[in-house]
Design a protein around this motif. Sequence first.
Motif, short mmCIF file in Angstrom:
data_model
loop_
_atom_site.label_atom_id
_atom_site.label_comp_id
_atom_site.label_asym_id
_atom_site.label_seq_id
_atom_site.Cartn_x
_atom_site.Cartn_y
_atom_site.Cartn_z
N HIS A 78 0.80 -1.23 -0.01
CA HIS A 78 -0.12 -0.02 -0.18
C HIS A 78 0.81 1.33 -0.04
N HIS A 79 0.14 2.42 -0.21
CA HIS A 79 1.08 3.71 -0.18
C HIS A 79 0.27 4.64 0.56
N VAL A 80 0.88 5.41 1.51
CA VAL A 80 0.35 6.43 2.38
C VAL A 80 0.21 7.84 1.52
N ILE A 81 -1.15 8.24 1.31
CA ILE A 81 -1.03 9.61 0.48
C ILE A 81 -1.27 10.64 1.44
N THR A 82 -0.62 11.85 1.01
CA THR A 82 -0.98 13.20 1.70
C THR A 82 -2.70 13.58 1.48
N LEU A 83 -3.16 14.05 2.40
CA LEU A 83 -4.41 14.93 2.10
C LEU A 83 -4.41 16.08 2.68
N LYS A 97 -1.71 0.25 -4.29
CA LYS A 97 -0.52 0.26 -5.15
C LYS A 97 -0.88 1.26 -6.55
N HIS A 98 -1.73 0.61 -7.11
CA HIS A 98 -2.21 1.01 -8.38
C HIS A 98 -2.44 2.62 -8.66
N LEU A 99 -2.85 3.13 -7.44
CA LEU A 99 -3.45 4.66 -7.47
C LEU A 99 -2.44 5.38 -7.26
N ALA A 100 -1.23 4.98 -6.62
CA ALA A 100 -0.02 5.87 -6.52
C ALA A 100 0.52 6.39 -7.85
N HIS A 101 0.41 5.62 -8.74
CA HIS A 101 1.01 6.14 -9.90
C HIS A 101 -0.14 6.66 -11.22
N ASP A 102 -1.54 6.94 -10.73
CA ASP A 102 -2.33 7.24 -11.52
C ASP A 102 -2.76 8.74 -10.71
N PRO A 103 -2.10 9.63 -11.23
CA PRO A 103 -2.68 11.17 -10.52
C PRO A 103 -4.16 11.68 -10.95
N LYS A 104 -4.75 11.13 -11.68
CA LYS A 104 -6.07 11.51 -11.85
C LYS A 104 -6.87 10.70 -11.02
N LEU A 109 -9.78 10.14 -5.57
CA LEU A 109 -9.59 9.76 -4.26
C LEU A 109 -9.52 10.84 -3.08
N ARG A 110 -8.69 11.51 -3.38
CA ARG A 110 -8.37 12.98 -2.43
C ARG A 110 -9.41 13.50 -2.17
N ALA A 111 -10.09 14.04 -3.25
CA ALA A 111 -11.34 14.75 -3.37
C ALA A 111 -12.55 14.07 -2.85
N ARG A 112 -12.82 12.98 -2.85
CA ARG A 112 -13.83 11.91 -2.33
C ARG A 112 -13.75 11.93 -0.68
N ILE A 113 -12.47 11.66 -0.22
CA ILE A 113 -12.13 11.55 1.04
C ILE A 113 -12.30 13.09 1.80
N THR A 114 -11.95 13.96 1.06
CA THR A 114 -11.98 15.56 1.78
C THR A 114 -13.56 15.75 2.17
N ALA A 115 -14.47 15.30 0.69
CA ALA A 115 -15.80 15.66 0.74
C ALA A 115 -16.40 14.82 1.74
N ARG A 116 -16.19 13.67 1.86
CA ARG A 116 -16.84 12.90 2.88
C ARG A 116 -16.12 13.35 4.37
N ALA A 117 -15.11 13.80 4.55
CA ALA A 117 -14.54 14.35 5.98
C ALA A 117 -15.30 15.59 6.12
N HIS A 118 -15.47 16.63 5.22
CA HIS A 118 -16.43 17.69 5.52
C HIS A 118 -17.75 17.48 5.60
N ASP A 119 -18.46 16.34 5.02
CA ASP A 119 -19.67 16.21 5.24
C ASP A 119 -19.94 15.49 6.82
N GLY A 120 -18.90 14.70 7.10
CA GLY A 120 -19.13 14.27 8.56
C GLY A 120 -18.94 15.56 9.54
N ALA A 121 -17.80 16.37 9.43
CA ALA A 121 -18.08 17.58 9.96
C ALA A 121 -19.36 18.21 10.09
N ARG A 122 -19.75 18.53 8.98
CA ARG A 122 -20.78 19.30 9.17
C ARG A 122 -22.11 18.54 9.92
N THR A 123 -22.26 17.18 9.71
CA THR A 123 -23.25 16.50 10.44
C THR A 123 -22.90 16.56 12.09
N GLY A 124 -21.55 16.50 12.35
CA GLY A 124 -21.20 16.63 13.71
C GLY A 124 -21.55 17.93 14.23
#
Length: 134
Positions: A78-83, A97-104, A109-124
């Motif tokens: 696996h790869h740890v990516i920065t958000l 692993k395959h995502l680490a070499h596919d910038p798009k 993935l970063r956009a989805r994780i960030t959106a989910r985090a923002h939704d969770g924060a709003r809900t909280g």
Amino acid sequence: MNKGGEPDLLDGYLREAPARLGRSGFEAVLRAADATCALLAGGHPALLAGPDEVAFGPDLQREYLALLAVLITGRTDHHVITLPQSDGTAGWAVAEKHLAHDPKALEELRARITARAHDGARTGRALEQWWDTE
């Protein structure tokens, strides 16, 4: 070595990590991972956080997430990516692993994780407001 005579998955990590993290950082990461694994094994949710008595900064947080990924998946590919966070600090996610070499795909993935985090924060925040009015 494991029972089958193959190299243990964590042998390399356990040999190399103290040099990268220093003894106190290595111990903090191991204590945090151990506590998290105990919570998960008991069916409890786990908050990714380190021990309060140690400066559990970004480098240790990233290392902690990487170790948990190995412990949970049983793999090291696996790869740890920065958000990037809105406050300028870094957060991380574990990616295949395959995502680490596919910038798009990585950016999506970063956009989805960030959106989910923002939704969770709003809900909280909404739940806290509701709780305070009751």
